[in-house]
Design an enzyme around this catalytic site. Sequence first.
Site, PDB file in Angstrom:
ATOM      1  N   VAL A 130     -13.258 -29.927 -45.561  1.00  0.00           N
ATOM      2  CA  VAL A 130     -13.120 -28.402 -45.008  1.00  0.00           C
ATOM      3  C   VAL A 130     -14.066 -27.855 -43.491  1.00  0.00           C
ATOM      4  O   VAL A 130     -13.224 -27.088 -43.125  1.00  0.00           O
ATOM      5  CB  VAL A 130     -12.721 -27.702 -45.353  1.00  0.00           C
ATOM      6  N   TYR A 177     -26.831 -20.896 -49.873  1.00  0.00           N
ATOM      7  CA  TYR A 177     -25.501 -20.361 -51.189  1.00  0.00           C
ATOM      8  C   TYR A 177     -25.017 -19.227 -51.022  1.00  0.00           C
ATOM      9  O   TYR A 177     -23.753 -19.205 -50.985  1.00  0.00           O
ATOM     10  CB  TYR A 177     -25.481 -21.470 -52.337  1.00  0.00           C
ATOM     11  N   SER A 208     -19.469 -16.568 -56.087  1.00  0.00           N
ATOM     12  CA  SER A 208     -20.014 -17.347 -56.951  1.00  0.00           C
ATOM     13  C   SER A 208     -20.955 -14.938 -56.915  1.00  0.00           C
ATOM     14  O   SER A 208     -20.758 -13.887 -56.916  1.00  0.00           O
ATOM     15  CB  SER A 208     -21.477 -17.525 -56.650  1.00  0.00           C
TER      16      SER A 208
END
Length: 244
Positions: free
Chosen positions: A61, A152, A139
């Site tokens: 991706v 992240y 998240s």
Amino acid sequence: MRYQGKSVVVTGGSRGIGAAMVRRFAQEGATVHFTYRSGKERAEALQQELGDSVFPYQVDVSDAASVQAFAEQVLERSSTVDVLVNNAGITRDTLLLRMQDEDWQNVLDTNLTGTFRVTKAFLPTMLRQRKGCILLISSIVAFGGNVGQSNYAASKAGLIGFGRSLAKEVGKRNIRVNIIAPGYVETDMTAVLSSRQKESLLDNIPLGRVAQPDEIAAVAAFLGSDDARYMTGAVVVVDGGLSI
């Protein structure tokens, strides 16, 4: 079955939360197209388990050409896309002072820019249909951060801004965009935690356990269905109470 006759796309679908979502959508009657970057054997085993309505594709991706080729292949098989789940993601955890440029860039390219690319590739089809649902897997780290996960956390926080902006853009065309923010889930990503880390984690979760992937998949199946037809721009936290 809520998804009988519908077409669903799941990125990062060969393991963990992604594989659980592929199973759930397939069990509810959907034709499911899912991507994997590595782990061809896992992807093929999942297809064999679920049958002829499930199709794996090897896709990176973070590569625009790979994403475009994938979208074209999917639309050759299924002329419509009812639900798109952007789940593909990686981690490259380390403290910021030790983080290399590629650790930062690879995470952003996959988790955030990859979602942009995949969504853009399938959005014209949904616009022509004048219907569709896009789900983004963020998240709880997006809200509170986490030591060693600045890359992240940034990517997952970016997904929330991206998703809510897109929800405003496409809502009038009957396309819904929602975000799921899981807490700690029993996957390969959490398997690397030490026993001490796991014990400390459980002490802070009111429900006293980590989630199973199928519990996140159940939320995705709800949000993608007509049962959630008046929900868009929502961030649904699924963390056992960890963030309260």
